[in-house]
Design a protein around this motif. Structure first.
Motif, mmCIF file in Angstrom:
data_model
loop_
_atom_site.group_PDB
_atom_site.id
_atom_site.type_symbol
_atom_site.label_atom_id
_atom_site.label_comp_id
_atom_site.label_asym_id
_atom_site.label_seq_id
_atom_site.Cartn_x
_atom_site.Cartn_y
_atom_site.Cartn_z
ATOM 1 N N PRO B 215 9.618 55.460 36.661
ATOM 2 C CA PRO B 215 10.120 55.705 35.306
ATOM 3 C C PRO B 215 9.708 57.050 34.693
ATOM 4 C CG PRO B 215 8.725 53.715 35.433
ATOM 5 C CD PRO B 215 8.984 54.175 36.814
ATOM 6 N N ILE B 216 8.436 57.243 34.389
ATOM 7 C CA ILE B 216 8.054 58.426 33.614
ATOM 8 C C ILE B 216 7.962 59.664 34.494
ATOM 9 C CG2 ILE B 216 6.268 59.420 32.127
ATOM 10 C CD1 ILE B 216 5.592 56.418 31.400
ATOM 11 N N VAL B 217 7.265 59.492 35.635
ATOM 12 C CA VAL B 217 7.076 60.615 36.553
ATOM 13 C C VAL B 217 8.427 61.193 36.957
ATOM 14 C CG1 VAL B 217 5.959 61.338 38.679
ATOM 15 C CG2 VAL B 217 5.032 59.413 37.391
ATOM 16 N N GLY B 218 9.371 60.304 37.236
ATOM 17 C CA GLY B 218 10.689 60.735 37.667
ATOM 18 C C GLY B 218 11.397 61.549 36.591
ATOM 19 N N ASP B 219 11.260 61.104 35.327
ATOM 20 C CA ASP B 219 11.894 61.836 34.229
ATOM 21 C C ASP B 219 11.325 63.239 34.111
ATOM 22 O OD1 ASP B 219 13.303 59.597 33.778
ATOM 23 O OD2 ASP B 219 12.006 58.842 32.167
ATOM 24 N N VAL B 220 9.980 63.301 34.164
ATOM 25 C CA VAL B 220 9.327 64.610 34.075
ATOM 26 C C VAL B 220 9.803 65.496 35.217
ATOM 27 C CG1 VAL B 220 7.112 65.817 34.156
ATOM 28 C CG2 VAL B 220 7.298 63.650 32.916
ATOM 29 N N GLY B 221 9.825 64.909 36.416
ATOM 30 C CA GLY B 221 10.256 65.666 37.589
ATOM 31 C C GLY B 221 11.683 66.164 37.416
ATOM 32 N N GLY B 222 12.564 65.289 36.892
ATOM 33 C CA GLY B 222 13.955 65.669 36.691
ATOM 34 C C GLY B 222 14.060 66.868 35.753
ATOM 35 N N VAL B 223 13.288 66.812 34.665
ATOM 36 C CA VAL B 223 13.305 67.913 33.696
ATOM 37 C C VAL B 223 12.846 69.205 34.367
ATOM 38 C CG1 VAL B 223 12.241 68.802 31.582
ATOM 39 C CG2 VAL B 223 12.966 66.410 31.710
ATOM 40 N N LEU B 224 11.762 69.089 35.178
ATOM 41 C CA LEU B 224 11.217 70.264 35.866
ATOM 42 C C LEU B 224 12.276 70.894 36.764
ATOM 43 C CD1 LEU B 224 7.576 69.405 37.011
ATOM 44 C CD2 LEU B 224 8.326 71.219 35.462
ATOM 45 N N ILE B 225 13.020 70.039 37.456
ATOM 46 C CA ILE B 225 14.002 70.579 38.396
ATOM 47 C C ILE B 225 15.113 71.302 37.652
ATOM 48 C CG2 ILE B 225 15.835 69.828 39.974
ATOM 49 C CD1 ILE B 225 13.847 68.271 41.432
ATOM 50 N N VAL B 226 15.547 70.724 36.529
ATOM 51 C CA VAL B 226 16.583 71.383 35.724
ATOM 52 C C VAL B 226 16.059 72.731 35.216
ATOM 53 C CG1 VAL B 226 17.943 71.231 33.615
ATOM 54 C CG2 VAL B 226 17.655 69.218 35.060
ATOM 55 N N LEU B 227 14.811 72.706 34.710
ATOM 56 C CA LEU B 227 14.203 73.947 34.226
ATOM 57 C C LEU B 227 14.136 74.980 35.336
ATOM 58 C CD1 LEU B 227 11.180 72.924 31.945
ATOM 59 C CD2 LEU B 227 13.265 74.143 31.283
ATOM 60 N N GLY B 228 13.692 74.530 36.503
ATOM 61 C CA GLY B 228 13.557 75.431 37.637
ATOM 62 C C GLY B 228 14.884 76.056 38.000
ATOM 63 N N GLU B 229 15.936 75.244 37.996
ATOM 64 C CA GLU B 229 17.238 75.775 38.408
ATOM 65 C C GLU B 229 17.758 76.822 37.425
ATOM 66 O OE1 GLU B 229 19.313 72.157 39.173
ATOM 67 O OE2 GLU B 229 18.981 72.308 41.333
ATOM 68 N N THR B 230 17.390 76.657 36.139
ATOM 69 C CA THR B 230 17.866 77.656 35.165
ATOM 70 C C THR B 230 17.237 79.019 35.414
ATOM 71 O OG1 THR B 230 16.158 76.946 33.626
ATOM 72 C CG2 THR B 230 18.347 76.013 33.295
ATOM 73 N N VAL B 231 15.992 79.070 35.975
ATOM 74 C CA VAL B 231 15.414 80.387 36.286
ATOM 75 C C VAL B 231 15.638 80.753 37.744
ATOM 76 C CG1 VAL B 231 13.701 80.414 34.436
ATOM 77 C CG2 VAL B 231 13.135 79.359 36.623
ATOM 78 N N GLY B 232 16.423 80.002 38.430
ATOM 79 C CA GLY B 232 16.816 80.383 39.784
ATOM 80 C C GLY B 232 15.921 79.873 40.885
ATOM 81 N N ILE B 233 15.196 78.770 40.640
ATOM 82 C CA ILE B 233 14.352 78.212 41.698
ATOM 83 C C ILE B 233 15.047 76.976 42.264
ATOM 84 C CG2 ILE B 233 12.095 77.244 42.250
ATOM 85 C CD1 ILE B 233 11.078 78.706 39.699
ATOM 86 N N ALA B 234 15.223 76.961 43.553
ATOM 87 C CA ALA B 234 15.937 75.855 44.186
ATOM 88 C C ALA B 234 15.171 74.547 44.016
ATOM 89 C CB ALA B 234 16.143 76.153 45.663
ATOM 90 N N SER B 235 15.891 73.436 43.894
ATOM 91 C CA SER B 235 15.231 72.146 43.692
ATOM 92 C C SER B 235 14.380 71.767 44.907
ATOM 93 C CB SER B 235 16.266 71.059 43.418
ATOM 94 O OG SER B 235 17.102 70.930 44.549
ATOM 95 N N SER B 236 14.782 72.237 46.104
ATOM 96 C CA SER B 236 14.006 71.890 47.302
ATOM 97 C C SER B 236 12.597 72.486 47.213
ATOM 98 C CB SER B 236 14.722 72.403 48.552
ATOM 99 O OG SER B 236 14.789 73.804 48.514
ATOM 100 N N VAL B 237 12.503 73.708 46.657
ATOM 101 C CA VAL B 237 11.186 74.343 46.499
ATOM 102 C C VAL B 237 10.325 73.495 45.571
ATOM 103 C CG1 VAL B 237 9.993 76.350 45.533
ATOM 104 C CG2 VAL B 237 12.018 76.664 46.960
ATOM 105 N N LEU B 238 10.920 73.020 44.496
ATOM 106 C CA LEU B 238 10.150 72.232 43.533
ATOM 107 C C LEU B 238 9.736 70.887 44.120
ATOM 108 C CD1 LEU B 238 11.946 73.103 40.228
ATOM 109 C CD2 LEU B 238 9.542 73.455 40.746
ATOM 110 N N GLU B 239 10.642 70.282 44.878
ATOM 111 C CA GLU B 239 10.293 68.995 45.481
ATOM 112 C C GLU B 239 9.137 69.152 46.457
ATOM 113 O OE1 GLU B 239 13.897 67.411 47.043
ATOM 114 O OE2 GLU B 239 14.711 67.103 45.019
ATOM 115 N N ARG B 240 9.209 70.207 47.216
ATOM 116 C CA ARG B 240 8.120 70.524 48.134
ATOM 117 C C ARG B 240 6.823 70.744 47.328
ATOM 118 N NH1 ARG B 240 7.528 69.586 53.072
ATOM 119 N NH2 ARG B 240 6.429 71.182 54.234
ATOM 120 N N GLY B 241 6.993 71.429 46.191
ATOM 121 C CA GLY B 241 5.843 71.708 45.336
ATOM 122 C C GLY B 241 5.175 70.435 44.855
#
Lengths: 283, 477
Positions: B215-241
């Motif tokens: 529930p919560i962790v996933g939401d935070v993670g989802g937000v992070l991925i959206v944020l990352g993509e707006t500055v040009g960071i691929a979601s795979s990099v973030l997932e690995r992170g």
């Protein structure tokens, strides 16, 4: 006070428990008994039937020319070498062939001819290592939360004792120095201090005065006498005849792996065989 | 040395001890150890941040792009964590106990293979047991620990370089065994190691997917991925992170465990074994027992590192466990300073950043600036150099041979280190093996030695009057 208690205790023990019927040569209360000890290295017979006893609460010297088998005898008693024959008894119990740690835990602790300080550990760490019965020497006790508290508690007590002993030997100003930075004589002091931390009954010192300057030598001897008064027994291997003759109550002379003579310093000095062995053996 | 008091009466001596401080404080030990923790944590944070900033600035200025730069930083952190874990485990063997274990890859292999066989699907080829990943990780750790136990008991008497050869031999035996045809599929069962082809299993980093489902962790993670993509960071990099973050938690756990060991009587015995085993034995220490415990624990930790590292691939094969990995872990520890746990962490990270990943990062920058059109052979590179184009040689070395550049860097770093800092970055520090701060005296309140001190001494002797009674049990153990 503790001396008296100790004497009474062991007297009782030896009258009851000693099944050994060998004759004690003028020694009433033996703390260490060595009987017909033998050790061979290949074709060389290093110790060839050596027998002697060390009286409780005495300073006993072990002398002999180079190659007489003194150090090998030491190592056989301390468990470094397994003797090929004979027996060793400490405090009336057989310790022949025991591991070094077993011998030490019984209260018979030795030092080495060349001081074996633990170089890359501080003087305090050296001291803290020695005490026996440390709970934190088991892996899980030193790690698990509840048990670790007990360990810390004990560490605090041990620290106190370590400092006291260092003060007694007047090397407390070196406490936080790496042991490797100490002078040769200071290492000898550290080794003796460390051995005392184990709460021994008896100390075996292998050439404690080797490489020690005269001032420090005097100090070391003072310490040894003070400790003897507190009830410790000593067996000392030493090359310096003056040290042995002036400080030991009893002297054991070894020659070619066997005991040539034992007795008081005056008796030994009068023995022509001993003089011959020394002159003939050392050249 | 010139003590005014000839009797060496402790009462006068104590006054001279400078470290006597205020009243006895029951919290003193933790109070004394914590600042060290904090300063070490700060030190690690400084090194990590400085490296991040350095890589980021260089990466962005050189035009490698945000995504590639952040990807590099991610992978520095990943390998930094892996090598920190390896170096911490090795520090227990080599830094503390002086056991020259060069079979690290073998224990990692045992961990990773046990995990894979436990986790792989029962329908796969070779088949697995389909167990959940956490169970597989625990089994892998235990298996490596048991292997260490089996190896160390017969080799207790083998010292230093001879021990090293035994462990190296062991790790090669493990690697060649899992590679061998006869273990590819054991007998008529479907189980086996898969031989040279290796084994396929659900990777350990699938924990990230599981986390995103929470529930919560996933939401935070989802937000992070959206944020990352707006500055040009691929979601795979973030997932690995995120998996890297999990690894960092393991680094913290390893660190706490090993620091506790280091600051304990057990750690003191290990250090004494390193310094002089006979001296330790002669003081009544059961060195064999301590060596067995330390070695088995270290091997179990190495197995755990194997599961976390190699288990994060979908597929493992014997080639993943070449002795080179052992060598890398050793370099990480040497850089950090053998004997220091904080040093191990810093060494692991520094090794990953500057030696392991550095050349690849340079390759990324070269690609971004000079393209990829470089000669493929040394001959070609020198031919173009002769024709007056030096960029061909640069490109050949830094782009085509980036992995080999790693060894050059490695050699240079080791040489410089041996000259400038033979003890590694933190190896020179005095790290005391004790549960309490030894420089502080406990019960001394006012600088005066209590009169009971001397009586205490007599008291403790009194207790040893009859060693047969107190120690008689030791013999039968």
């Amino acid at each position: 006070m503790s001396d008296l208690e100790r004497g009474a205790d062991t007297e009782a023990a030896s009258t009851e428990g000693d099944a050994d019927d060998r004759t004690d040569r003028a020694v009433e209360d033996a703390v260490l008994e060595v009987e017909a000890l033998e050790k061979r290295f290949g074709g060389i017979v290093a110790v060839d039937g050596a027998s002697f006893v060390v009286e409780r609460g005495s300073i006993t010297g072990l002398i002999g020319p180079n190659g007489a088998g003194k150090s090998t005898t030491f190592n056989c008693i301390a468990g470094v070498h397994r003797p090929d024959g004979g027996r060793v008894a400490f405090d009336g119990e057989e310790i022949t062939g025991d591991e070094p740690y077993q011998v030490a835990n019984r209260g018979l602790v030795r030092t080495f001819q060349i001081a074996r300080e633990l170089p890359e550990m501080t003087v305090l760490e050296n001291m803290m290592l020695a005490p026996k019965g440390q709970r934190g020497e088991s892996l899980w006790r030193s790690v698990l939360p509840y048990f670790r508290d007990e360990v810390i508690e004990q560490e605090r007590e041990l620290r106190e004792r370590a400092w006291e002993t260092l003060e007694f030997f007047e090397i407390d100003h070196l406490a936080e120095e790496y042991a490797k930075n100490l002078s040769g004589g200071q290492r000898k002091l550290l080794e003796l201090a460390r051995a005392l931390q184990t709460d021994p009954e008896m100390l075996m010192l292998d050439e404690p005065m080797a490489g020690v300057n005269p001032t420090l030598e005097k100090k070391l001897l003072e310490h040894i006498h003070k400790l003897r008064e507190q009830g410790y027994s000593f067996l000392i291997v030493e090359h310096d005849m003056d040290v042995i003759m002036n400080n030991c109550e009893r002297v054991i002379v070894m020659h070619q792996g066997a005991v040539l003579d034992e007795g008081s310093p005056t008796e030994i000095k009068a023995n022509e065989q001993v003089i011959e062995a020394y002159l003939g053996g050392e050249v | 040395m010139s003590d005014p008091d000839p009797d060496g009466d402790p009462e006068t001596d104590t006054a001279a001890v400078p470290d006597d401080e205020g009243p006895d404080d029951p919290e003193e030990s933790s109070a004394m150890i914590r600042p060290e923790w904090r300063s070490d944590l700060l030190l690690v944070a400084k090194v990590v941040l400085a490296t991040y900033v350095g890589f980021f600035v260089v990466g962005v200025l050189s035009g490698a792009g945000v995504n590639a730069t952040v990807g590099t930083i991610q992978s520095i952190t990943f390998f930094g964590a892996i090598f920190a874990l390896g170096a911490l485990a090795l520090n227990l063997h080599w830094g503390y106990t002086g056991m020259f274990n060069i079979g690290i890859a073998g224990f990692m292999a045992i961990g990773a293979y046990t995990l894979s066989i436990a986790v792989a699907s029962p329908d796969g080829s070779p088949a697995g047991f389909g167990l959940p990943i956490p169970v597989g990780i625990v089994l892998g750790t235990i298996a490596a620990g048991l292997a260490g136990l089996v190896l160390v008991i017969p080799t207790l008497r083998v010292r230093a370089d001879y021990f090293a050869i035994v462990t190296l031999g062991f790790s090669e035996i493990v690697r060649l065994s899992v590679q061998s045809r006869s273990l590819r599929q054991i007998g008529d069962t479907a189980y086996g190691t898969g031989g040279g082809q290796g084994i396929r299993a659900t990777p350990v980093d699938s924990v990230v997917g599981w986390l995103f489902d929470q529930p919560i962790v996933g939401d935070v993670g989802g937000v992070l991925i959206v944020l990352g993509e707006t500055v040009g960071i691929a979601s795979s990099v973030l997932e690995r992170g995120i998996y890297t973050l999990v690894l960092i938690l393991f680094v913290v756990a390893f660190y706490v465990l090993l620091t506790r060991i280091a600051h304990s009587p057990f750690g003191r015995v290990l250090k004494a074994i390193r310094e002089d085993e006979l001296a330790a034995k002669s003081l009544g220490k059961r060195t064999d027992r301590a060596k067995i415990a330390a070695f088995a624990l270290g091997c179990a930790l190495m197995g755990l590192v194997g599961t976390l590292w190699m288990g994060s691939r979908t597929h493992i094969s014997p080639d993943n466990f070449m002795p080179l990995i052992t060598f890398y872990v050793f370099v990480a520890l040497i850089v950090g300073g053998a004997g220091s746990n904080t040093g191990s962490v810093i060494g692991g990270f520094a090794f990953a950043a500057f030696i392991f990943e550095g050349p690849r990062f340079v390759r990324t920058m070269v690609r971004a600036n000079l393209g990829t059109d470089f000669p493929r052979t040394a001959h070609g590179a020198f031919a173009e150099l002769g024709a007056g184009d030096p960029s061909a040689l640069i490109g050949y070395v830094l782009y085509q041979q980036a992995d080999e550049v790693r060894y050059i860097v490695l050699g240079v770093v080791l040489i410089v280190l041996m000259i400038k800092r033979p003890d590694g970055l933190l190896g020179h520090r005095k790290e005391i093996s004790a549960g309490v701060d030894l420089s502080r005296r406990g019960p001394v309140a006012d600088g005066g030695r209590p009169a009971v001190g001397s009586d205490d001494r007599a008291g403790t002797e009194g207790e040893t009057d009859d060693p047969a009674a107190t120690n008689g049990g030791d013999r039968d153990e």
